[in-house]
Design a protein around this motif. Sequence first.
Motif, PDB file in Angstrom:
ATOM      1  N   ASN A  59     -19.301  52.200  34.441  1.00 18.53           N
ATOM      2  CA  ASN A  59     -20.003  54.059  34.423  1.00 18.53           C
ATOM      3  C   ASN A  59     -19.630  54.638  35.624  1.00 18.53           C
ATOM      4  N   HIS A  60     -19.585  54.796  36.622  1.00 23.49           N
ATOM      5  CA  HIS A  60     -19.438  55.493  37.636  1.00 23.49           C
ATOM      6  C   HIS A  60     -17.758  56.325  37.555  1.00 23.49           C
ATOM      7  N   ASN A  72     -15.460  55.808  35.268  1.00 19.03           N
ATOM      8  CA  ASN A  72     -15.325  56.820  34.313  1.00 19.03           C
ATOM      9  C   ASN A  72     -15.811  58.636  34.433  1.00 19.03           C
ATOM     10  N   SER A  73     -16.736  58.495  35.245  1.00 15.93           N
ATOM     11  CA  SER A  73     -17.442  59.781  35.543  1.00 15.93           C
ATOM     12  C   SER A  73     -16.163  60.896  36.907  1.00 15.93           C
ATOM     13  N   THR A  81     -12.575  63.680  35.464  1.00 18.91           N
ATOM     14  CA  THR A  81     -13.410  65.062  34.935  1.00 18.91           C
ATOM     15  C   THR A  81     -12.516  65.235  33.400  1.00 18.91           C
ATOM     16  N   GLY A  97     -11.264  63.584  31.620  1.00 23.52           N
ATOM     17  CA  GLY A  97     -11.521  62.420  30.350  1.00 23.52           C
ATOM     18  C   GLY A  97     -10.734  61.766  29.276  1.00 23.52           C
ATOM     19  N   GLN A 124     -10.022  56.146  31.446  1.00 28.33           N
ATOM     20  CA  GLN A 124     -11.047  55.316  30.554  1.00 28.33           C
ATOM     21  C   GLN A 124     -10.768  54.400  31.662  1.00 28.33           C
TER      22      GLN A 124
END
Length: 176
Positions: free
Chosen positions: A121-122, A124-125, A128, A130, A133
Amino acid sequence: MAALEFANTPISKALEVIRKKIEDDTTLKKRTLLTVDDIMELLEFVLTTTYFMFGGQLYQQKFGTAMGSPISPIVANLYMEDLEQTAINTASEHIKPRFWKRYVDDMLAEVTKGSTRILNNHLNSIDTSGNIQFTSEEMENNSIPFLDTKIVSREDGTIKTVVYKKKTHTNQYLNF
C-alpha cells in the motif's frame, strides 16, 4: 512486483527525475558541450513526439514512452529507481525492506512477517500518476518465484534456487 510498461511511464515526472540526475552530475561538462537545458529539451522532444499508424490512421501517443524506442527502457528505469528510493526512504521502520532487488518490473524484497500488504500500500501511494501499480506475493512452502527461478529457504537459514516455470509455460521455444 510492479506493473511497469513503457506506456505507463509518466513522462513529466520522469523528466523531473532525469533533470535532477543530470544537474547533480559533476562530470557532465567534461563529457559534452550541451547544457542541462539543451539535453532536457532534446529528451522532451523525443519523448513527446511519438506517432504511429494503426488501421491506416495516424495517431500521436499521449502518455508514456514508445515501445521499441531505445530511450524508453532508460527513462523507465530512471523513473522506477527514483520511485523505489523514495518509497524505501519514506517507509516506516517496521515495513522497511531488509533486502530489495529489482530487475525491470520484478522486485524481490525481504520484509517483516505480516507487513507485505502495508508495504505494498505504501509503494502504491508514492506514484501519484496512478499508472504504476505494485502487487505482491508472499512465500508459500518456504519458497517464492523470482524471474525464472524459485528461491527456496532452507531450515538452516541458507537458500537454494531452482529453475521455475509458470503454470502457463508452454515449453515452446523459438527455432534459432
